[in-house]
Design a protein around this motif. Structure first.
Motif, PDB file in Angstrom:
ATOM      1  N   VAL A   1       0.836  -1.205   0.000  1.00 23.69           N
ATOM      2  CA  VAL A   1       0.000   0.000   0.000  1.00 23.69           C
ATOM      3  C   VAL A   1       0.868   1.251   0.000  1.00 23.69           C
ATOM      4  O   VAL A   1       0.608   2.197  -0.752  1.00 23.69           O
ATOM      5  N   SER A   2       1.906   1.266   0.823  1.00 26.10           N
ATOM      6  CA  SER A   2       2.771   2.450   0.851  1.00 26.10           C
ATOM      7  C   SER A   2       3.474   2.635  -0.484  1.00 26.10           C
ATOM      8  O   SER A   2       3.655   3.767  -0.948  1.00 26.10           O
ATOM      9  N   LYS A   3       3.855   1.551  -1.147  1.00 29.82           N
ATOM     10  CA  LYS A   3       4.490   1.644  -2.459  1.00 29.82           C
ATOM     11  C   LYS A   3       3.512   2.228  -3.477  1.00 29.82           C
ATOM     12  O   LYS A   3       3.874   3.098  -4.275  1.00 29.82           O
ATOM     13  N   ALA A   4       2.263   1.768  -3.434  1.00 31.11           N
ATOM     14  CA  ALA A   4       1.251   2.262  -4.368  1.00 31.11           C
ATOM     15  C   ALA A   4       0.988   3.744  -4.134  1.00 31.11           C
ATOM     16  O   ALA A   4       0.821   4.515  -5.094  1.00 31.11           O
ATOM     17  N   LEU A   5       0.957   4.164  -2.881  1.00 30.90           N
ATOM     18  CA  LEU A   5       0.718   5.578  -2.573  1.00 30.90           C
ATOM     19  C   LEU A   5       1.891   6.443  -2.999  1.00 30.90           C
ATOM     20  O   LEU A   5       1.707   7.570  -3.458  1.00 30.90           O
ATOM     21  N   LYS A   6       3.119   5.940  -2.855  1.00 34.72           N
ATOM     22  CA  LYS A   6       4.306   6.702  -3.260  1.00 34.72           C
ATOM     23  C   LYS A   6       4.365   6.872  -4.775  1.00 34.72           C
ATOM     24  O   LYS A   6       4.867   7.853  -5.281  1.00 34.72           O
ATOM     25  N   GLU A   7       3.851   5.883  -5.498  1.00 33.70           N
ATOM     26  CA  GLU A   7       3.900   5.919  -6.963  1.00 33.70           C
ATOM     27  C   GLU A   7       2.759   6.729  -7.558  1.00 33.70           C
ATOM     28  O   GLU A   7       2.480   6.634  -8.735  1.00 33.70           O
ATOM     29  N   GLY A   8       2.056   7.476  -6.743  1.00 34.39           N
ATOM     30  CA  GLY A   8       1.009   8.335  -7.287  1.00 34.39           C
ATOM     31  C   GLY A   8      -0.388   7.898  -6.899  1.00 34.39           C
ATOM     32  O   GLY A   8      -1.341   8.244  -7.572  1.00 34.39           O
ATOM     33  N   GLY A   9      -0.510   7.139  -5.860  1.00 31.10           N
ATOM     34  CA  GLY A   9      -1.841   6.746  -5.401  1.00 31.10           C
ATOM     35  C   GLY A   9      -2.319   5.466  -6.033  1.00 31.10           C
ATOM     36  O   GLY A   9      -1.644   4.849  -6.847  1.00 31.10           O
ATOM     37  N   VAL A  10      -3.496   5.068  -5.669  1.00 33.02           N
ATOM     38  CA  VAL A  10      -4.095   3.853  -6.188  1.00 33.02           C
ATOM     39  C   VAL A  10      -4.734   4.191  -7.528  1.00 33.02           C
ATOM     40  O   VAL A  10      -5.682   4.958  -7.602  1.00 33.02           O
ATOM     41  N   THR A  11      -4.180   3.611  -8.545  1.00 35.74           N
ATOM     42  CA  THR A  11      -4.656   3.900  -9.900  1.00 35.74           C
ATOM     43  C   THR A  11      -5.644   2.828 -10.337  1.00 35.74           C
ATOM     44  O   THR A  11      -5.812   1.794  -9.686  1.00 35.74           O
ATOM     45  N   VAL A  12      -6.265   3.084 -11.469  1.00 35.56           N
ATOM     46  CA  VAL A  12      -7.199   2.116 -12.039  1.00 35.56           C
ATOM     47  C   VAL A  12      -6.453   0.837 -12.409  1.00 35.56           C
ATOM     48  O   VAL A  12      -6.972  -0.272 -12.206  1.00 35.56           O
ATOM     49  N   GLU A  13      -5.230   0.978 -12.891  1.00 33.45           N
ATOM     50  CA  GLU A  13      -4.435  -0.200 -13.254  1.00 33.45           C
ATOM     51  C   GLU A  13      -4.130  -1.046 -12.023  1.00 33.45           C
ATOM     52  O   GLU A  13      -4.187  -2.274 -12.068  1.00 33.45           O
ATOM     53  N   TYR A  14      -3.803  -0.377 -10.915  1.00 32.77           N
ATOM     54  CA  TYR A  14      -3.520  -1.091  -9.665  1.00 32.77           C
ATOM     55  C   TYR A  14      -4.774  -1.840  -9.202  1.00 32.77           C
ATOM     56  O   TYR A  14      -4.702  -3.003  -8.811  1.00 32.77           O
ATOM     57  N   GLN A  15      -5.924  -1.174  -9.257  1.00 35.08           N
ATOM     58  CA  GLN A  15      -7.172  -1.819  -8.853  1.00 35.08           C
ATOM     59  C   GLN A  15      -7.496  -2.992  -9.775  1.00 35.08           C
ATOM     60  O   GLN A  15      -7.948  -4.048  -9.320  1.00 35.08           O
ATOM     61  N   ARG A  16      -7.255  -2.816 -11.070  1.00 34.41           N
ATOM     62  CA  ARG A  16      -7.515  -3.895 -12.019  1.00 34.41           C
ATOM     63  C   ARG A  16      -6.617  -5.090 -11.736  1.00 34.41           C
ATOM     64  O   ARG A  16      -7.046  -6.239 -11.761  1.00 34.41           O
ATOM     65  N   LYS A  17      -5.335  -4.810 -11.422  1.00 31.56           N
ATOM     66  CA  LYS A  17      -4.393  -5.885 -11.094  1.00 31.56           C
ATOM     67  C   LYS A  17      -4.860  -6.646  -9.860  1.00 31.56           C
ATOM     68  O   LYS A  17      -4.867  -7.879  -9.833  1.00 31.56           O
ATOM     69  N   LYS A  18      -5.280  -5.914  -8.831  1.00 31.77           N
ATOM     70  CA  LYS A  18      -5.749  -6.557  -7.594  1.00 31.77           C
ATOM     71  C   LYS A  18      -7.035  -7.345  -7.841  1.00 31.77           C
ATOM     72  O   LYS A  18      -7.227  -8.430  -7.295  1.00 31.77           O
ATOM     73  N   ALA A  19      -7.930  -6.798  -8.668  1.00 31.64           N
ATOM     74  CA  ALA A  19      -9.176  -7.500  -8.979  1.00 31.64           C
ATOM     75  C   ALA A  19      -8.884  -8.802  -9.713  1.00 31.64           C
ATOM     76  O   ALA A  19      -9.505  -9.836  -9.434  1.00 31.64           O
ATOM     77  N   LYS A  20      -7.919  -8.782 -10.650  1.00 30.03           N
ATOM     78  CA  LYS A  20      -7.553 -10.003 -11.371  1.00 30.03           C
ATOM     79  C   LYS A  20      -6.955 -11.037 -10.425  1.00 30.03           C
ATOM     80  O   LYS A  20      -7.226 -12.236 -10.559  1.00 30.03           O
ATOM     81  N   GLU A  21      -6.136 -10.577  -9.467  1.00 32.32           N
ATOM     82  CA  GLU A  21      -5.577 -11.503  -8.476  1.00 32.32           C
ATOM     83  C   GLU A  21      -6.680 -12.137  -7.643  1.00 32.32           C
ATOM     84  O   GLU A  21      -6.636 -13.335  -7.353  1.00 32.32           O
ATOM     85  N   MET A  22      -7.667 -11.335  -7.259  1.00 34.93           N
ATOM     86  CA  MET A  22      -8.781 -11.869  -6.462  1.00 34.93           C
ATOM     87  C   MET A  22      -9.597 -12.876  -7.266  1.00 34.93           C
ATOM     88  O   MET A  22      -9.987 -13.929  -6.754  1.00 34.93           O
ATOM     89  N   VAL A  23      -9.863 -12.544  -8.541  1.00 37.91           N
ATOM     90  CA  VAL A  23     -10.615 -13.462  -9.396  1.00 37.91           C
ATOM     91  C   VAL A  23      -9.870 -14.775  -9.533  1.00 37.91           C
ATOM     92  O   VAL A  23     -10.453 -15.860  -9.420  1.00 37.91           O
ATOM     93  N   LYS A  24      -8.551 -14.696  -9.746  1.00 39.73           N
ATOM     94  CA  LYS A  24      -7.740 -15.907  -9.872  1.00 39.73           C
ATOM     95  C   LYS A  24      -7.785 -16.734  -8.586  1.00 39.73           C
ATOM     96  O   LYS A  24      -7.942 -17.952  -8.621  1.00 39.73           O
TER      97      LYS A  24
END
Length: 156
Positions: A66-89
């Motif tokens: 989470v801290s890495k995602a926030l440092k890189e400019g916040g939670v982006t749509v790509e980050y959310q999509r990546k997490k959603a794909k991980e959850m689906v898998k």
């Protein structure tokens, strides 16, 4: 207290419960799959082998991500999509594992155990009815069957 709410309010309980949860899969599911659950692990915890899903996400790994995602400019749509794909898998894998477990034919499955119990009750009923009809008790019936089949000479 959260925003002036009473300490025993449902919102406070929910917030504390959610904050304390780090397990992705229920412990019962993880134990059925032979996965070892860890409460906390160092930041250098070993990763799961490719193709295998980890049962938990440790607090330090989650905080670092989470801290890495926030440092890189916040939670982006790509980050959310990546997490959603991980959850689906993950949940597709859980669904597959449940289907494999439910399709088990041999062994101690609930269906097999019910049938074993039914056959046992049927055998006892036949033994009692035979005892009633012939006067030979159940143990002597077993001895006679073993003798007649030639397994052992136990009946005199």
């Amino acid at each position: 207290h959260l925003h002036g709410q009473h300490p025993a309010s449902p919102a406070v309980k929910m917030a504390s419960t959610v904050a304390s949860l780090r397990v992705i899969a229920p412990a019962s599911v993880a134990s059925k799959r032979g996965v070892t659950l860890r409460a906390r692990a160092p930041a250098t915890a070993p990763r799961a082998a490719p193709g295998r899903m980890m049962a938990i996400s440790t607090e330090t790994e989650a905080e670092a991500e989470v801290s890495k995602a926030l440092k890189e400019g916040g939670v982006t749509v790509e980050y959310q999509r990546k997490k959603a794909k991980e959850m689906v898998k993950f949940f597709k894998q859980q669904q597959y594992n449940q289907a494999v477990e439910d399709s088990q034919v041999f062994g101690m499955t609930p269906k097999n155990e019910i049938n074993n119990g039914r056959w046992t009750m049927f055998g006892l009923l036949v033994g009692m009815m035979t005892e009633y009809a012939t006067g030979v008790d159940f143990i002597d019936q077993i001895k006679l069957t073993i003798s007649v089949l030639g397994i052992a000479d136990v009946y005199d």
